[in-house]
Motif scaffolding. Structure first.
Motif, PDB file in Angstrom:
ATOM      1  N   TRP A   9       0.873  -1.168   0.000  1.00  0.00           N
ATOM      2  CA  TRP A   9       0.000   0.000   0.000  1.00  0.00           C
ATOM      3  C   TRP A   9       0.906   1.213   0.000  1.00  0.00           C
ATOM      4  O   TRP A   9       1.706   1.408   0.921  1.00  0.00           O
ATOM      5  CB  TRP A   9      -0.902   0.030   1.228  1.00  0.00           C
ATOM      6  CG  TRP A   9      -1.930  -1.055   1.228  1.00  0.00           C
ATOM      7  CD1 TRP A   9      -3.103  -1.058   0.545  1.00  0.00           C
ATOM      8  CD2 TRP A   9      -1.870  -2.287   1.936  1.00  0.00           C
ATOM      9  NE1 TRP A   9      -3.785  -2.220   0.791  1.00  0.00           N
ATOM     10  CE2 TRP A   9      -3.054  -3.000   1.643  1.00  0.00           C
ATOM     11  CE3 TRP A   9      -0.944  -2.873   2.793  1.00  0.00           C
ATOM     12  CZ2 TRP A   9      -3.330  -4.252   2.175  1.00  0.00           C
ATOM     13  CZ3 TRP A   9      -1.207  -4.121   3.320  1.00  0.00           C
ATOM     14  CH2 TRP A   9      -2.396  -4.800   3.004  1.00  0.00           C
ATOM     15  N   LYS A  10       0.801   2.036  -1.012  1.00  0.00           N
ATOM     16  CA  LYS A  10       1.705   3.184  -1.145  1.00  0.00           C
ATOM     17  C   LYS A  10       1.239   4.398  -0.357  1.00  0.00           C
ATOM     18  O   LYS A  10       2.038   5.236   0.029  1.00  0.00           O
ATOM     19  CB  LYS A  10       1.872   3.568  -2.631  1.00  0.00           C
ATOM     20  CG  LYS A  10       2.453   2.444  -3.463  1.00  0.00           C
ATOM     21  CD  LYS A  10       3.813   2.021  -2.967  1.00  0.00           C
ATOM     22  CE  LYS A  10       4.384   0.894  -3.802  1.00  0.00           C
ATOM     23  NZ  LYS A  10       5.427   0.152  -3.131  1.00  0.00           N
ATOM     24  N   THR A  11      -0.059   4.493  -0.111  1.00  0.00           N
ATOM     25  CA  THR A  11      -0.579   5.667   0.596  1.00  0.00           C
ATOM     26  C   THR A  11      -1.474   5.245   1.747  1.00  0.00           C
ATOM     27  O   THR A  11      -2.043   4.146   1.752  1.00  0.00           O
ATOM     28  CB  THR A  11      -1.407   6.570  -0.339  1.00  0.00           C
ATOM     29  OG1 THR A  11      -2.601   5.871  -0.727  1.00  0.00           O
ATOM     30  CG2 THR A  11      -0.610   6.979  -1.576  1.00  0.00           C
ATOM     31  N   LEU A  12      -1.606   6.135   2.704  1.00  0.00           N
ATOM     32  CA  LEU A  12      -2.515   5.900   3.815  1.00  0.00           C
ATOM     33  C   LEU A  12      -3.946   5.746   3.307  1.00  0.00           C
ATOM     34  O   LEU A  12      -4.696   4.904   3.809  1.00  0.00           O
ATOM     35  CB  LEU A  12      -2.431   7.045   4.831  1.00  0.00           C
ATOM     36  CG  LEU A  12      -3.457   7.007   5.965  1.00  0.00           C
ATOM     37  CD1 LEU A  12      -3.328   5.738   6.785  1.00  0.00           C
ATOM     38  CD2 LEU A  12      -3.316   8.237   6.841  1.00  0.00           C
ATOM     39  N   THR A  13      -4.326   6.506   2.313  1.00  0.00           N
ATOM     40  CA  THR A  13      -5.685   6.435   1.769  1.00  0.00           C
ATOM     41  C   THR A  13      -5.984   5.030   1.238  1.00  0.00           C
ATOM     42  O   THR A  13      -7.042   4.465   1.530  1.00  0.00           O
ATOM     43  CB  THR A  13      -5.877   7.486   0.652  1.00  0.00           C
ATOM     44  OG1 THR A  13      -5.584   8.777   1.193  1.00  0.00           O
ATOM     45  CG2 THR A  13      -7.286   7.461   0.117  1.00  0.00           C
ATOM     46  N   GLU A  14      -5.047   4.467   0.486  1.00  0.00           N
ATOM     47  CA  GLU A  14      -5.215   3.087  -0.019  1.00  0.00           C
ATOM     48  C   GLU A  14      -5.353   2.105   1.132  1.00  0.00           C
ATOM     49  O   GLU A  14      -6.221   1.236   1.128  1.00  0.00           O
ATOM     50  CB  GLU A  14      -3.981   2.645  -0.814  1.00  0.00           C
ATOM     51  CG  GLU A  14      -3.834   3.150  -2.202  1.00  0.00           C
ATOM     52  CD  GLU A  14      -2.547   2.607  -2.828  1.00  0.00           C
ATOM     53  OE1 GLU A  14      -2.598   2.379  -4.040  1.00  0.00           O
ATOM     54  OE2 GLU A  14      -1.529   2.434  -2.141  1.00  0.00           O
ATOM     55  N   PHE A  15      -4.460   2.238   2.112  1.00  0.00           N
ATOM     56  CA  PHE A  15      -4.446   1.316   3.249  1.00  0.00           C
ATOM     57  C   PHE A  15      -5.727   1.441   4.059  1.00  0.00           C
ATOM     58  O   PHE A  15      -6.336   0.437   4.433  1.00  0.00           O
ATOM     59  CB  PHE A  15      -3.228   1.594   4.130  1.00  0.00           C
ATOM     60  CG  PHE A  15      -3.100   0.652   5.297  1.00  0.00           C
ATOM     61  CD1 PHE A  15      -2.692  -0.656   5.106  1.00  0.00           C
ATOM     62  CD2 PHE A  15      -3.378   1.085   6.588  1.00  0.00           C
ATOM     63  CE1 PHE A  15      -2.562  -1.525   6.187  1.00  0.00           C
ATOM     64  CE2 PHE A  15      -3.256   0.226   7.675  1.00  0.00           C
ATOM     65  CZ  PHE A  15      -2.849  -1.076   7.465  1.00  0.00           C
ATOM     66  N   ARG A  16      -6.152   2.660   4.342  1.00  0.00           N
ATOM     67  CA  ARG A  16      -7.368   2.899   5.120  1.00  0.00           C
ATOM     68  C   ARG A  16      -8.574   2.277   4.437  1.00  0.00           C
ATOM     69  O   ARG A  16      -9.372   1.586   5.065  1.00  0.00           O
ATOM     70  CB  ARG A  16      -7.612   4.393   5.319  1.00  0.00           C
ATOM     71  CG  ARG A  16      -8.874   4.683   6.122  1.00  0.00           C
ATOM     72  CD  ARG A  16      -9.290   6.135   6.126  1.00  0.00           C
ATOM     73  NE  ARG A  16      -8.245   7.055   6.532  1.00  0.00           N
ATOM     74  CZ  ARG A  16      -7.794   8.052   5.780  1.00  0.00           C
ATOM     75  NH1 ARG A  16      -8.290   8.265   4.572  1.00  0.00           N
ATOM     76  NH2 ARG A  16      -6.863   8.845   6.216  1.00  0.00           N
ATOM     77  N   SER A  17      -8.687   2.502   3.148  1.00  0.00           N
ATOM     78  CA  SER A  17      -9.807   1.946   2.396  1.00  0.00           C
ATOM     79  C   SER A  17      -9.800   0.422   2.463  1.00  0.00           C
ATOM     80  O   SER A  17     -10.831  -0.206   2.721  1.00  0.00           O
ATOM     81  CB  SER A  17      -9.727   2.424   0.943  1.00  0.00           C
ATOM     82  OG  SER A  17     -10.763   1.871   0.191  1.00  0.00           O
ATOM     83  N   TRP A  18      -8.633  -0.185   2.248  1.00  0.00           N
ATOM     84  CA  TRP A  18      -8.532  -1.638   2.302  1.00  0.00           C
ATOM     85  C   TRP A  18      -8.879  -2.143   3.702  1.00  0.00           C
ATOM     86  O   TRP A  18      -9.618  -3.109   3.857  1.00  0.00           O
ATOM     87  CB  TRP A  18      -7.118  -2.095   1.904  1.00  0.00           C
ATOM     88  CG  TRP A  18      -6.990  -3.572   2.000  1.00  0.00           C
ATOM     89  CD1 TRP A  18      -7.299  -4.484   1.038  1.00  0.00           C
ATOM     90  CD2 TRP A  18      -6.594  -4.323   3.143  1.00  0.00           C
ATOM     91  NE1 TRP A  18      -7.110  -5.759   1.514  1.00  0.00           N
ATOM     92  CE2 TRP A  18      -6.671  -5.678   2.807  1.00  0.00           C
ATOM     93  CE3 TRP A  18      -6.174  -3.974   4.419  1.00  0.00           C
ATOM     94  CZ2 TRP A  18      -6.345  -6.702   3.697  1.00  0.00           C
ATOM     95  CZ3 TRP A  18      -5.850  -4.989   5.317  1.00  0.00           C
ATOM     96  CH2 TRP A  18      -5.939  -6.326   4.954  1.00  0.00           C
ATOM     97  N   ALA A  19      -8.319  -1.493   4.735  1.00  0.00           N
ATOM     98  CA  ALA A  19      -8.541  -1.928   6.116  1.00  0.00           C
ATOM     99  C   ALA A  19     -10.027  -1.917   6.472  1.00  0.00           C
ATOM    100  O   ALA A  19     -10.549  -2.887   7.038  1.00  0.00           O
ATOM    101  CB  ALA A  19      -7.759  -1.040   7.081  1.00  0.00           C
ATOM    102  N   LEU A  20     -10.704  -0.837   6.134  1.00  0.00           N
ATOM    103  CA  LEU A  20     -12.131  -0.725   6.455  1.00  0.00           C
ATOM    104  C   LEU A  20     -12.971  -1.742   5.687  1.00  0.00           C
ATOM    105  O   LEU A  20     -13.972  -2.238   6.200  1.00  0.00           O
ATOM    106  CB  LEU A  20     -12.628   0.698   6.193  1.00  0.00           C
ATOM    107  CG  LEU A  20     -12.042   1.762   7.124  1.00  0.00           C
ATOM    108  CD1 LEU A  20     -12.427   3.153   6.640  1.00  0.00           C
ATOM    109  CD2 LEU A  20     -12.487   1.532   8.572  1.00  0.00           C
ATOM    110  N   ASP A  21     -12.559  -2.068   4.479  1.00  0.00           N
ATOM    111  CA  ASP A  21     -13.287  -3.049   3.663  1.00  0.00           C
ATOM    112  C   ASP A  21     -12.955  -4.494   4.027  1.00  0.00           C
ATOM    113  O   ASP A  21     -13.596  -5.417   3.547  1.00  0.00           O
ATOM    114  CB  ASP A  21     -12.986  -2.851   2.171  1.00  0.00           C
ATOM    115  CG  ASP A  21     -13.587  -1.575   1.611  1.00  0.00           C
ATOM    116  OD1 ASP A  21     -14.485  -0.992   2.270  1.00  0.00           O
ATOM    117  OD2 ASP A  21     -13.145  -1.144   0.530  1.00  0.00           O
TER     118      ASP A  21
END
Length: 135
Positions: free
Chosen positions: A36-48
């Motif tokens: 995950w290159k960005t926090l936004t990508e990681f956050r979205s994945w984590a919540l999903d």
């Protein structure tokens, strides 16, 4: 309010992962990266993918990268148990043998030498402080 706590924890988990891959020699030596290159990508994945308050990031394949498919959210207790099992150096039979030797008052130094383990581990096994799931 609860969503703010979740956001803060996800940020913390992302930074912990990034810190590990950049600062821990064992991670660098094995070439482990965070996909995950960005926090936004990681956050979205984590919540999903099942993130919950207090969750710990666990990589089932310890040699693999931090990536979808190799990261799951589990409780701290479960992570502690899994991490300990993954690091085991003794078979269940060896644990039973060591405990028997301890009952027979064989020194931890001798046990450690015979099994190629530290005296500390020999003592922990023989006194039931580790490998507690082995009967």
């Amino acid at each position: 309010m609860r969503s703010t706590e979740v956001e803060k924890e996800i940020l913390r988990r992302f930074h912990q992962i990034r810190w590990r891959i950049n600062n821990q020699k064992s991670y660098r030596d094995r070439g482990i990266i965070c996909e995950w290159k960005t926090l936004t990508e990681f956050r979205s994945w984590a919540l999903d993918n099942g993130y919950f308050l207090g969750a710990v990031a666990h990589r089932p394949d310890r040699r693999g990268n931090y990536r979808p498919g190799n990261l799951e959210w589990i409780s701290k207790d479960t992570h502690y148990k899994l991490s300990g099992q993954e690091k085991r150096v003794l078979s269940d039979d060896q644990v039973r043998e060591i405990r028997q030797l301890g009952k027979e008052k064989i020194s931890t130094r001798k046990i450690a030498s015979e099994y190629g383990i530290s005296q500390t581990l020999a003592w922990q096994v023989s006194t039931f402080r580790t490998y507690t799931d082995v009967a």
